[in-house]
Design a protein around this motif. Structure first.
Motif, PDB file in Angstrom:
ATOM      1  N   ASP A   1       0.854  -1.183   0.000  1.00 44.13           N
ATOM      2  CA  ASP A   1       0.000   0.000   0.000  1.00 44.13           C
ATOM      3  C   ASP A   1       0.898   1.243   0.000  1.00 44.13           C
ATOM      4  O   ASP A   1       1.777   1.376   0.855  1.00 44.13           O
ATOM      5  CB  ASP A   1      -0.892  -0.036   1.236  1.00 44.13           C
ATOM      6  CG  ASP A   1      -1.927   1.065   1.258  1.00 44.13           C
ATOM      7  OD1 ASP A   1      -1.936   1.903   0.339  1.00 44.13           O
ATOM      8  OD2 ASP A   1      -2.739   1.071   2.200  1.00 44.13           O
ATOM      9  N   PRO A   2       0.698   2.171  -0.921  1.00 39.43           N
ATOM     10  CA  PRO A   2       1.562   3.367  -0.975  1.00 39.43           C
ATOM     11  C   PRO A   2       1.430   4.253   0.267  1.00 39.43           C
ATOM     12  O   PRO A   2       2.385   4.926   0.651  1.00 39.43           O
ATOM     13  CB  PRO A   2       1.109   4.100  -2.236  1.00 39.43           C
ATOM     14  CG  PRO A   2      -0.170   3.475  -2.640  1.00 39.43           C
ATOM     15  CD  PRO A   2      -0.244   2.126  -2.015  1.00 39.43           C
ATOM     16  N   VAL A   3       0.273   4.254   0.903  1.00 38.49           N
ATOM     17  CA  VAL A   3       0.095   5.053   2.118  1.00 38.49           C
ATOM     18  C   VAL A   3       0.975   4.490   3.230  1.00 38.49           C
ATOM     19  O   VAL A   3       1.640   5.239   3.961  1.00 38.49           O
ATOM     20  CB  VAL A   3      -1.392   5.085   2.543  1.00 38.49           C
ATOM     21  CG1 VAL A   3      -1.556   5.791   3.877  1.00 38.49           C
ATOM     22  CG2 VAL A   3      -2.236   5.758   1.477  1.00 38.49           C
ATOM     23  N   ILE A   4       1.005   3.166   3.352  1.00 39.57           N
ATOM     24  CA  ILE A   4       1.824   2.532   4.382  1.00 39.57           C
ATOM     25  C   ILE A   4       3.303   2.807   4.118  1.00 39.57           C
ATOM     26  O   ILE A   4       4.058   3.114   5.042  1.00 39.57           O
ATOM     27  CB  ILE A   4       1.540   1.021   4.450  1.00 39.57           C
ATOM     28  CG1 ILE A   4       0.124   0.787   4.971  1.00 39.57           C
ATOM     29  CG2 ILE A   4       2.556   0.316   5.338  1.00 39.57           C
ATOM     30  CD1 ILE A   4      -0.322  -0.650   4.947  1.00 39.57           C
ATOM     31  N   GLU A   5       3.716   2.727   2.867  1.00 35.58           N
ATOM     32  CA  GLU A   5       5.113   3.003   2.525  1.00 35.58           C
ATOM     33  C   GLU A   5       5.472   4.456   2.820  1.00 35.58           C
ATOM     34  O   GLU A   5       6.564   4.750   3.303  1.00 35.58           O
ATOM     35  CB  GLU A   5       5.375   2.676   1.060  1.00 35.58           C
ATOM     36  CG  GLU A   5       5.431   1.191   0.798  1.00 35.58           C
ATOM     37  CD  GLU A   5       5.770   0.876  -0.657  1.00 35.58           C
ATOM     38  OE1 GLU A   5       6.310   1.760  -1.351  1.00 35.58           O
ATOM     39  OE2 GLU A   5       5.493  -0.261  -1.063  1.00 35.58           O
TER      40      GLU A   5
ATOM     41  N   TYR B   1       7.826   9.194  11.727  1.00 40.91           N
ATOM     42  CA  TYR B   1       7.388   7.844  12.101  1.00 40.91           C
ATOM     43  C   TYR B   1       8.549   7.050  12.684  1.00 40.91           C
ATOM     44  O   TYR B   1       8.398   6.350  13.688  1.00 40.91           O
ATOM     45  CB  TYR B   1       6.805   7.121  10.890  1.00 40.91           C
ATOM     46  CG  TYR B   1       6.437   5.684  11.163  1.00 40.91           C
ATOM     47  CD1 TYR B   1       5.337   5.363  11.940  1.00 40.91           C
ATOM     48  CD2 TYR B   1       7.210   4.649  10.652  1.00 40.91           C
ATOM     49  CE1 TYR B   1       5.010   4.049  12.203  1.00 40.91           C
ATOM     50  CE2 TYR B   1       6.889   3.331  10.905  1.00 40.91           C
ATOM     51  CZ  TYR B   1       5.790   3.033  11.683  1.00 40.91           C
ATOM     52  OH  TYR B   1       5.469   1.726  11.939  1.00 40.91           O
ATOM     53  N   LYS B   2       9.710   7.184  12.064  1.00 41.45           N
ATOM     54  CA  LYS B   2      10.900   6.483  12.580  1.00 41.45           C
ATOM     55  C   LYS B   2      11.267   6.994  13.960  1.00 41.45           C
ATOM     56  O   LYS B   2      11.641   6.225  14.848  1.00 41.45           O
ATOM     57  CB  LYS B   2      12.058   6.630  11.602  1.00 41.45           C
ATOM     58  CG  LYS B   2      11.813   5.884  10.308  1.00 41.45           C
ATOM     59  CD  LYS B   2      12.920   6.108   9.303  1.00 41.45           C
ATOM     60  CE  LYS B   2      12.587   5.376   8.009  1.00 41.45           C
ATOM     61  NZ  LYS B   2      13.580   5.577   6.971  1.00 41.45           N
ATOM     62  N   GLU B   3      11.137   8.308  14.158  1.00 47.80           N
ATOM     63  CA  GLU B   3      11.403   8.891  15.477  1.00 47.80           C
ATOM     64  C   GLU B   3      10.392   8.383  16.504  1.00 47.80           C
ATOM     65  O   GLU B   3      10.760   8.043  17.633  1.00 47.80           O
ATOM     66  CB  GLU B   3      11.349  10.417  15.389  1.00 47.80           C
ATOM     67  CG  GLU B   3      11.554  11.113  16.714  1.00 47.80           C
ATOM     68  CD  GLU B   3      11.346  12.614  16.623  1.00 47.80           C
ATOM     69  OE1 GLU B   3      11.461  13.269  17.662  1.00 47.80           O
ATOM     70  OE2 GLU B   3      11.057  13.135  15.525  1.00 47.80           O
ATOM     71  N   LEU B   4       9.117   8.342  16.113  1.00 49.73           N
ATOM     72  CA  LEU B   4       8.072   7.844  17.007  1.00 49.73           C
ATOM     73  C   LEU B   4       8.357   6.415  17.423  1.00 49.73           C
ATOM     74  O   LEU B   4       8.293   6.081  18.606  1.00 49.73           O
ATOM     75  CB  LEU B   4       6.707   7.928  16.318  1.00 49.73           C
ATOM     76  CG  LEU B   4       5.529   7.257  17.032  1.00 49.73           C
ATOM     77  CD1 LEU B   4       5.242   7.956  18.349  1.00 49.73           C
ATOM     78  CD2 LEU B   4       4.305   7.252  16.138  1.00 49.73           C
TER      79      LEU B   4
ATOM     80  N   ARG C   1      -0.009  12.744  15.067  1.00 50.55           N
ATOM     81  CA  ARG C   1      -0.761  13.759  14.315  1.00 50.55           C
ATOM     82  C   ARG C   1       0.090  14.350  13.194  1.00 50.55           C
ATOM     83  O   ARG C   1      -0.396  14.566  12.085  1.00 50.55           O
ATOM     84  CB  ARG C   1      -1.255  14.857  15.261  1.00 50.55           C
ATOM     85  CG  ARG C   1      -2.469  14.458  16.081  1.00 50.55           C
ATOM     86  CD  ARG C   1      -3.079  15.655  16.802  1.00 50.55           C
ATOM     87  NE  ARG C   1      -2.242  16.153  17.883  1.00 50.55           N
ATOM     88  CZ  ARG C   1      -2.225  15.664  19.128  1.00 50.55           C
ATOM     89  NH1 ARG C   1      -3.000  14.641  19.449  1.00 50.55           N
ATOM     90  NH2 ARG C   1      -1.451  16.183  20.044  1.00 50.55           N
ATOM     91  N   ASP C   2       1.371  14.602  13.481  1.00 55.36           N
ATOM     92  CA  ASP C   2       2.270  15.136  12.458  1.00 55.36           C
ATOM     93  C   ASP C   2       2.416  14.155  11.293  1.00 55.36           C
ATOM     94  O   ASP C   2       2.432  14.559  10.127  1.00 55.36           O
ATOM     95  CB  ASP C   2       3.648  15.442  13.045  1.00 55.36           C
ATOM     96  CG  ASP C   2       3.610  16.586  14.058  1.00 55.36           C
ATOM     97  OD1 ASP C   2       2.604  17.330  14.073  1.00 55.36           O
ATOM     98  OD2 ASP C   2       4.585  16.708  14.822  1.00 55.36           O
ATOM     99  N   ILE C   3       2.523  12.881  11.606  1.00 54.97           N
ATOM    100  CA  ILE C   3       2.647  11.852  10.568  1.00 54.97           C
ATOM    101  C   ILE C   3       1.394  11.821   9.710  1.00 54.97           C
ATOM    102  O   ILE C   3       1.468  11.769   8.477  1.00 54.97           O
ATOM    103  CB  ILE C   3       2.933  10.480  11.199  1.00 54.97           C
ATOM    104  CG1 ILE C   3       4.313  10.468  11.867  1.00 54.97           C
ATOM    105  CG2 ILE C   3       2.836   9.367  10.179  1.00 54.97           C
ATOM    106  CD1 ILE C   3       4.541   9.308  12.813  1.00 54.97           C
ATOM    107  N   LEU C   4       0.239  11.849  10.345  1.00 57.11           N
ATOM    108  CA  LEU C   4      -1.026  11.796   9.597  1.00 57.11           C
ATOM    109  C   LEU C   4      -1.229  13.044   8.736  1.00 57.11           C
ATOM    110  O   LEU C   4      -1.792  12.958   7.643  1.00 57.11           O
ATOM    111  CB  LEU C   4      -2.195  11.593  10.557  1.00 57.11           C
ATOM    112  CG  LEU C   4      -2.243  10.233  11.251  1.00 57.11           C
ATOM    113  CD1 LEU C   4      -3.377  10.184  12.259  1.00 57.11           C
ATOM    114  CD2 LEU C   4      -2.368   9.129  10.224  1.00 57.11           C
ATOM    115  N   LYS C   5      -0.771  14.204   9.214  1.00 55.55           N
ATOM    116  CA  LYS C   5      -0.864  15.421   8.404  1.00 55.55           C
ATOM    117  C   LYS C   5      -0.042  15.263   7.135  1.00 55.55           C
ATOM    118  O   LYS C   5      -0.448  15.701   6.063  1.00 55.55           O
ATOM    119  CB  LYS C   5      -0.378  16.633   9.188  1.00 55.55           C
ATOM    120  CG  LYS C   5      -1.348  17.175  10.169  1.00 55.55           C
ATOM    121  CD  LYS C   5      -0.750  18.376  10.877  1.00 55.55           C
ATOM    122  CE  LYS C   5      -1.600  18.820  12.035  1.00 55.55           C
ATOM    123  NZ  LYS C   5      -0.963  19.910  12.803  1.00 55.55           N
TER     124      LYS C   5
END
Length: 102
Positions: A3-7, A15-18, A94-98
């Motif tokens: 899935d391109p969204v997951i990638e 995300y890596k920091e999270l 939230r930052d990732i989803l934005k």
């Protein structure tokens, strides 16, 4: 089929920091809990006399407050995790989803 969204999310530096921060905190708190819990169990196994020592003139022994301390400690570290998750981790999420929505 990926899935391109997951990638996109997995390649996001936030995300890596999270993941890094969440895993480090989880590992640290787990290690602390294991030390406290198994320390208490080891104390039961190797020094029963200490835990059986009465406190004052009553029937309560030293083992009761120590056991309660283990329970209170677990509640405290759970609270610490929840507090950090609700502030720092939720903000990173939230930052990732934005980044994905835009």
């Amino acid at each position: 089929m990926r899935d391109p969204v997951i990638e996109t999310i997995q390649n996001n530096p936030a995300y890596k920091e999270l993941r890094r921060k969440r895993n480090r905190l989880g590992f640290s708190l787990t290690l602390l809990m294991l030390v406290v819990y198994y320390g208490y169990v080891a104390l039961i196994a190797f020094d029963k006399e200490l835990l059986a020592t009465p406190i004052g003139a009553g029937v309560t022994t030293v083992g009761i407050p120590i056991g309660m301390g283990v329970i209170i400690f677990s509640v405290i570290i759970t609270g610490l995790y929840v507090r950090r998750a609700n502030s720092e981790f939720d903000q990173l999420t939230r930052d990732i989803l934005k980044g994905v929505k835009s």
